[in-house]
Each structure stands twice: as structure tokens, then as C-alpha cells.
Design a protein around this motif. Sequence first.
Motif, PDB file in Angstrom:
ATOM      1  N   ARG A  31       0.844  -1.205   0.000  1.00 37.08           N
ATOM      2  CA  ARG A  31       0.000   0.000   0.000  1.00 37.08           C
ATOM      3  C   ARG A  31       0.877   1.252   0.000  1.00 37.08           C
ATOM      4  NH1 ARG A  31      -3.544  -1.338   3.712  1.00 37.08           N
ATOM      5  NH2 ARG A  31      -5.109  -2.000   2.208  1.00 37.08           N
ATOM      6  N   SER A  40      -3.128   6.518  -9.822  1.00 34.28           N
ATOM      7  CA  SER A  40      -4.396   5.894  -9.487  1.00 34.28           C
ATOM      8  C   SER A  40      -4.819   4.896 -10.557  1.00 34.28           C
ATOM      9  CB  SER A  40      -5.488   6.963  -9.332  1.00 34.28           C
ATOM     10  OG  SER A  40      -5.639   7.694 -10.542  1.00 34.28           O
ATOM     11  N   TRP A  84      -7.475  -0.924  -5.532  1.00 28.98           N
ATOM     12  CA  TRP A  84      -7.567  -0.980  -4.075  1.00 28.98           C
ATOM     13  C   TRP A  84      -7.114  -2.349  -3.621  1.00 28.98           C
ATOM     14  CZ3 TRP A  84     -10.751  -4.356  -1.267  1.00 28.98           C
ATOM     15  CH2 TRP A  84     -10.769  -4.139   0.125  1.00 28.98           C
TER      16      TRP A  84
END
Length: 213
Positions: A31, A40, A84
Motif C-alpha cells: 500500500r 491511481s 484498491w
Amino acid sequence: MSVTDTGTEKTLLQIIEAMAAGAPEEGYTLREIFDRLDESAFGAGLFLLALPCCIPFLYGVPQIVALPMMALALQMALGHEQPWLPDALGTRKIDRKGLTAMAEGGRKWLGWIENFSKPRFGAITGPRSERLLGFVLCIFCASILVPLPMTNTVPGFAVALAAFGLINRDGILVVIGCVLGILWVSMLLVLALPVALAAIHFALMWLTGLLGS
């Protein structure tokens, strides 16, 4: 991509190299690495995670990144807008030694694509195509988990090429990566069929002998 003090834009490989050079000995979690990429897009995350899989005889790191790669590819296939990672995957850590090997291996094996890649055949990298590409890349990532020698290198290259093509909107790179991965998975299936049939044959022989005794 980020911008240097001189105003020039850093490439993705340069960002990875700088991150490895400045990493503490214990390294970063996945992360934290994603945050430092300042991206992103799914392409950047998949390219980064595919790097250690491309490097022959690099052990340990490919096993850390294989499942997160699958998670990102699956999210692409499901149409998610941003990558994610759940805590179970995002907290996996790559130490400084592993990051350095990734950066050096990435430059050695994939440095050429920075000069080769350019925007072309945009329809292949469009939003509609991304979902299909995510499904295909998910299959390639799954093949990395096959417990056979050198099974991570070829699909790793396939994912890295397709991911970099996605970043640069380069349809040719995406096609090259997909063709390479499909050939690899097809070869695995061809090899797996006789192995599976042989295993079934020996299991039946064993069971017959057991019941007959």
C-alpha cells in the motif's frame, strides 16, 4: 508520473528506481508503494507488481505479489475505477533488497519499452476494452501461482507489457502482452492435460489394486 526538480517528467521505471534507492532496510508495504507511485491507474500497479515476476531466479518476491496482481486484474475486469488492496494484501512488505532487485531487473529487462511505447490503437486501451483486458490478465496472474520452475517469468512479462501499454495507451504493447500470455497459458494447459490423465490413471490403478487385495 511525477516531475523532477528540473521540470522534466520521471518515467515509471525512474520512479521505481528512486523509491528503491531511498527505501529503509525493512522496505515498504504494497500500500505504501502504491502511494509512492502517485498513480491511481491500474496499469502502474500491475506493472510494478509484474516486475519481480519478470526477473529469472528471483525468489520470494513473486510469491508476495502474485495474489495482489490477481486482485487488481479482477478489479479491472469488474469495472472498478481505481485500484484498491485489502489489508491482507496491502500490508505485505517488500524489503529494500527486493525493491532494488525489482528496479535493477526492470531496467535490465524492460527498459527498452520506454523508448518503444507511444500512444497508438487507442480503441484497444479504451474503457470498454479494459474490462476484457482485466479478465485476461487475471488468468495470466493465476498461472504465476502454478508450482513449477520458471512459471512466473513468461506471464510476468505478459502482464508487464500489457500494463505498460495500458499506461501509455499503446495498443500494440497490449496486444503483444496478451498474445505472449495466451501462448503461455495454452502451453501450460497442453502440458497439464497428459499429467492430469496420468495422475488419474495411476490413481485408478492404485484404487483397483487396493480393492482387489
